[in-house]
Structure formats: C-alpha cells, structure tokens
Design a protein around this motif. Structure first.
Motif, PDB file in Angstrom:
ATOM      1  N   ASN A 137       0.809  -1.232   0.000  1.00 34.84           N
ATOM      2  CA  ASN A 137       0.000   0.000   0.000  1.00 34.84           C
ATOM      3  C   ASN A 137       0.834   1.270   0.000  1.00 34.84           C
ATOM      4  O   ASN A 137       2.057   1.218   0.137  1.00 34.84           O
ATOM      5  N   CYS A 138       0.121   2.383  -0.137  1.00 34.62           N
ATOM      6  CA  CYS A 138       0.799   3.617  -0.517  1.00 34.62           C
ATOM      7  C   CYS A 138       0.155   4.813   0.175  1.00 34.62           C
ATOM      8  O   CYS A 138      -1.048   4.819   0.419  1.00 34.62           O
ATOM      9  N   LEU A 139       0.991   5.812   0.459  1.00 34.13           N
ATOM     10  CA  LEU A 139       0.498   7.048   1.078  1.00 34.13           C
ATOM     11  C   LEU A 139      -0.445   7.802   0.153  1.00 34.13           C
ATOM     12  O   LEU A 139      -1.320   8.528   0.590  1.00 34.13           O
ATOM     13  N   TYR A 140      -0.201   7.657  -1.151  1.00 38.20           N
ATOM     14  CA  TYR A 140      -0.950   8.444  -2.127  1.00 38.20           C
ATOM     15  C   TYR A 140      -2.260   7.742  -2.471  1.00 38.20           C
ATOM     16  O   TYR A 140      -2.534   6.632  -2.016  1.00 38.20           O
ATOM     17  N   ASP A 141      -3.035   8.400  -3.327  1.00 32.06           N
ATOM     18  CA  ASP A 141      -4.391   7.905  -3.555  1.00 32.06           C
ATOM     19  C   ASP A 141      -4.787   8.132  -5.021  1.00 32.06           C
ATOM     20  O   ASP A 141      -5.625   8.974  -5.324  1.00 32.06           O
ATOM     21  N   CYS A 142      -4.147   7.377  -5.911  1.00 30.58           N
ATOM     22  CA  CYS A 142      -4.466   7.524  -7.338  1.00 30.58           C
ATOM     23  C   CYS A 142      -5.714   6.700  -7.649  1.00 30.58           C
ATOM     24  O   CYS A 142      -5.789   5.527  -7.255  1.00 30.58           O
ATOM     25  N   ARG A 143      -6.628   7.308  -8.362  1.00 25.96           N
ATOM     26  CA  ARG A 143      -7.892   6.614  -8.655  1.00 25.96           C
ATOM     27  C   ARG A 143      -7.681   5.334  -9.452  1.00 25.96           C
ATOM     28  O   ARG A 143      -8.440   4.392  -9.351  1.00 25.96           O
ATOM     29  N   TYR A 144      -6.655   5.315 -10.287  1.00 30.21           N
ATOM     30  CA  TYR A 144      -6.440   4.147 -11.139  1.00 30.21           C
ATOM     31  C   TYR A 144      -5.593   3.068 -10.467  1.00 30.21           C
ATOM     32  O   TYR A 144      -5.284   2.051 -11.077  1.00 30.21           O
ATOM     33  N   CYS A 145      -5.215   3.276  -9.207  1.00 31.26           N
ATOM     34  CA  CYS A 145      -4.239   2.385  -8.572  1.00 31.26           C
ATOM     35  C   CYS A 145      -4.793   0.978  -8.372  1.00 31.26           C
ATOM     36  O   CYS A 145      -5.834   0.795  -7.742  1.00 31.26           O
ATOM     37  N   PHE A 146      -4.053  -0.011  -8.858  1.00 29.08           N
ATOM     38  CA  PHE A 146      -4.553  -1.382  -8.775  1.00 29.08           C
ATOM     39  C   PHE A 146      -4.509  -1.954  -7.361  1.00 29.08           C
ATOM     40  O   PHE A 146      -5.166  -2.947  -7.067  1.00 29.08           O
ATOM     41  N   LEU A 147      -3.775  -1.290  -6.465  1.00 22.64           N
ATOM     42  CA  LEU A 147      -3.701  -1.800  -5.089  1.00 22.64           C
ATOM     43  C   LEU A 147      -5.068  -1.774  -4.406  1.00 22.64           C
ATOM     44  O   LEU A 147      -5.362  -2.595  -3.548  1.00 22.64           O
ATOM     45  N   GLN A 148      -5.915  -0.830  -4.837  1.00 24.04           N
ATOM     46  CA  GLN A 148      -7.267  -0.752  -4.248  1.00 24.04           C
ATOM     47  C   GLN A 148      -8.108  -1.971  -4.617  1.00 24.04           C
ATOM     48  O   GLN A 148      -9.048  -2.332  -3.920  1.00 24.04           O
ATOM     49  N   ASP A 159       4.047  -3.109  -5.148  1.00 26.19           N
ATOM     50  CA  ASP A 159       2.917  -3.051  -4.205  1.00 26.19           C
ATOM     51  C   ASP A 159       2.940  -1.811  -3.326  1.00 26.19           C
ATOM     52  O   ASP A 159       2.266  -1.752  -2.286  1.00 26.19           O
ATOM     53  N   CYS A 160       3.752  -0.832  -3.700  1.00 29.99           N
ATOM     54  CA  CYS A 160       3.859   0.396  -2.903  1.00 29.99           C
ATOM     55  C   CYS A 160       4.563   1.445  -3.754  1.00 29.99           C
ATOM     56  O   CYS A 160       4.988   1.145  -4.861  1.00 29.99           O
ATOM     57  N   ASP A 161       4.688   2.652  -3.244  1.00 31.21           N
ATOM     58  CA  ASP A 161       5.586   3.635  -3.857  1.00 31.21           C
ATOM     59  C   ASP A 161       6.940   3.440  -3.168  1.00 31.21           C
ATOM     60  O   ASP A 161       7.015   3.453  -1.938  1.00 31.21           O
ATOM     61  N   SER A 162       8.006   3.269  -3.954  1.00 33.99           N
ATOM     62  CA  SER A 162       9.297   2.891  -3.358  1.00 33.99           C
ATOM     63  C   SER A 162       9.839   3.924  -2.369  1.00 33.99           C
ATOM     64  O   SER A 162      10.553   3.572  -1.442  1.00 33.99           O
ATOM     65  N   THR A 209       8.509   5.549  -8.291  1.00 30.79           N
ATOM     66  CA  THR A 209       7.960   6.535  -7.359  1.00 30.79           C
ATOM     67  C   THR A 209       7.227   7.693  -8.029  1.00 30.79           C
ATOM     68  O   THR A 209       7.461   7.996  -9.209  1.00 30.79           O
ATOM     69  N   LYS A 210       6.351   8.329  -7.229  1.00 33.14           N
ATOM     70  CA  LYS A 210       5.820   9.646  -7.590  1.00 33.14           C
ATOM     71  C   LYS A 210       6.184  10.629  -6.475  1.00 33.14           C
ATOM     72  O   LYS A 210       5.589  11.688  -6.350  1.00 33.14           O
ATOM     73  N   SER A 211       7.141  10.227  -5.667  1.00 36.68           N
ATOM     74  CA  SER A 211       7.440  10.981  -4.464  1.00 36.68           C
ATOM     75  C   SER A 211       8.602  11.943  -4.676  1.00 36.68           C
ATOM     76  O   SER A 211       9.350  11.834  -5.645  1.00 36.68           O
TER      77      SER A 211
END
Ligand code: SF4
Length: 332
Positions: free
Chosen positions: A87-98, A138-141, A170-172
C-alpha cells in the motif's frame, strides 16, 4: 500522520521495529499475531480506511522475491520484484492496489535482511548475468523512505553487487537520503507521470508534476540515473495535446545521458480489480470511459490503445535512443 501501529509479536523487538516506534511516540500500539488478522479481514472499507490508515509492522516469511512479468523488463532477461511494503500514502484513482487488497493500511515487512539474502541467492544462482529487481510493485518505493529507511538499507547491497540493478518506482519527492550519498550506477529512480490535468484529477495527495520533475532533476544533477514511466497512459479526448505538453516539459529539461529507460503502457486492470474500483468510485469518469474486456483484463479498446501508444512512442523516440525505450504492448 500515523496514529495507530499494529505490531506482530514476532518482530516486536526487531531493531527496525524499535527504530520506527521511536518516531511515533504518541501512536496507539496494538500487538497482533499475524498481520493478516488485521490486513485481510473481510469487513473493511478501503475508501474509509484510506482516510486514517494504520501502519502494520510484520515479518515476511515466504515469497520474498518473485519473478516479474517480462512485459515490464527494462533491458535484462532476469527480472524479479519484491515488496517490503504493501500500500501507498498516495491515492491515485487508477491504482490497482485498491483492487488487490482488502485494506488500505500500510504493511511494512521489517525483515529487510531476509529480502537481501534472497536477492543475493538469486544473483549467485545466475552467475555472470545481469539481474534486475523492482521494488515499487505493491507500494511507492520512496514515499515512506524517511520512516522506513528502505534506501539506506538496500543500496549498500547494490553497491557491492554491480550485476544487480534496482528500480525504485515513485511519484514521491522523498529523495533526501539519495542525495546524501554518492550516486550508484545500478539504481534507477523511475518517476511516473501523467499530464498535469489528468494528475490533478486522478492522483490525489501526490506531489504535483513540477515538484516531481524538480526531484528528478536534482537527482540527475547529483549523478543518479533516472527512469520515466508513462504507465498508465490515460485517455482523454485531448490526450494528444496533453501528452505533447508533458513530453515537451520533461524532455526540454532532463539529461538524456542519465536517463536509463523510458516505459509506457495503456490503462488496464485485472477484471476483478476493475469491478471493485467501479464500486468504490461509482462517479469516477475514468471507469466510464471506453473499455474492452479481454481474457481476465479490462482496458481501453485496441484502437485507442494502439493510437495512444503509437502517438507517444513517436515523440519519445525523437528524444532517446531506441534501446532505452520499453513500451508495454501487453494485450489487455
Ligand atoms: S503512487 Fe502508485 S502505488 Fe501510490 S496510489 Fe498512486 S498508483 Fe498507487
């Protein structure tokens, strides 16, 4: 930011657990036997939980380093991924982790030493061959790097194993620990981008494009190799204009010499994940745009996919040599 921390009994005294707990003296601490009790429980609402996600500290026992699909390769025959975090701190609508996980809580597997041992074993098994490892599946690195110390623990392994290459996806903008050390050739910091207008609509809590680009430029300036990931490509009726502007902005600033690889791929998701996301966000236009179903996946229909890939490929290959370009022509 993190107000609740679950801790598996087994790693309660692990030095990394103790170091992380020290950073959050006011967090509520809850002991558990296995992280799955909290993370995999069925009656969870991803969307609600995302607002106040807890951190779960756990040990990864098996499946630490796994083969990754060939379509995602960036120049090597041997490709593996590992997930020190889910999981990830961010919240992209297209993210497959959801779609993949029941829970929005962050799981951190603190036994880095076991991941590194497996990576070393794989290198030993493939004597003399280049082996690529991917950490951002499975996360943002990097998004939680100041808490997890992920890079400072893994980069020494890379330094002593030049045959290995690590992609940090990353997007960080959390690049401080990288800038503090000498760059190493076999680590690629791969930044993901969508055009500004799309990012504003779909990439919630993510640093904006200018900040990401600045982080990328700072890393290049310091001598690090970077990657560019345009995956997923998101279709809009103005996609040609939006992606042209994005490419102009990026390619007018980056150093092609220190650009290791560029990859791209159309928006697609496994069917189950797509249906779950549709339910989580019934008003989201992304899931109402033209889609086709093939095998077990849902994505843009072939004509849109090919049109977008060709359009982007034409521009990208004007800026970098073909051997650095890795389009993902995965069928959906
Ligand atoms: S940054 Fe990546 S991992 Fe994080 S929410 Fe966005 S798509 Fe998912």
């Amino acid at each position: 930011m993190i107000s609740t921390i679950y801790i598996e009994e087994e790693i309660a005294n692990h030095p990394r657990t103790l170091a992380i707990l020290k950073r959050f003296p006011d967090a509520t601490k809850i002991s558990c036997q296995r992280y799955g009790e909290v993370f995999n429980s069925k009656s969870q609402n991803f969307r609600l939980q995302k607002k106040q996600a807890a951190l779960i500290l756990a040990r990864k026992h098996k499946g630490l380093v796994l083969p990754s699909p060939k379509e995602y390769a960036i120049g090597a025959e041997l490709n593996y991924y590992f997930s020190h975090m889910l999981n990830c701190l961010y919240d992209c609508r297209y993210c497959f982790l959801q779609g993949k996980f029941q829970s929005a809580h962050y799981v951190l597997f603190v036994n880095y030493e076991d991941f590194i041992e497996e990576m070393q074993l794989l290198l030993n098994q493939h004597d003399e061959e280049a082996v690529h490892f991917f950490s951002g599946y499975d996360c943002d690195s990097l998004a939680l790097d100041p808490v997890t110390d992920f890079t400072s623990e893994f980069l020494p392994f890379l330094e002593s194993n030049p045959r290995a290459l690590l992609e940090l996806r990353t997007k960080s903008t959390q690049i401080r620990s990288l800038l503090k050390r000498e760059p190493i050739k076999n680590c690629v910091i791969a930044f993901s981008f969508t055009p500004d207008k799309i990012a504003r609509t779909l990439e919630h809590k993510v640093p904006d494009i200018n900040k990401r680009l600045q982080a990328l430029l700072d890393l290049q300036e310091a001598g690090w190799q970077i990657g560019l990931r345009f995956d997923p490509l998101i279709y809009t009726k103005d996609y040609a204009k939006e992606y042209s502007e994005l490419f102009n902005e990026i390619f007018s600033k980056i150093n092609p010499e220190l650009t290791h690889s560029i990859s791209l791929g159309g928006f697609r998701l496994p069917k189950d994940y797509f249906r779950k996301l549709e339910k989580l966000y019934p008003d989201e236009k992304l899931f109402a745009s033209p889609q086709a179903e093939e095998k077990n996946n849902i994505g843009y229909p072939a004509e849109i996919r090919h049109e977008m890939l060709d359009f982007c490929e034409n521009i990208i290959t004007q800026h970098i040599p073909a051997e650095k370009f890795f389009p993902c022509h995965e069928t959906i």
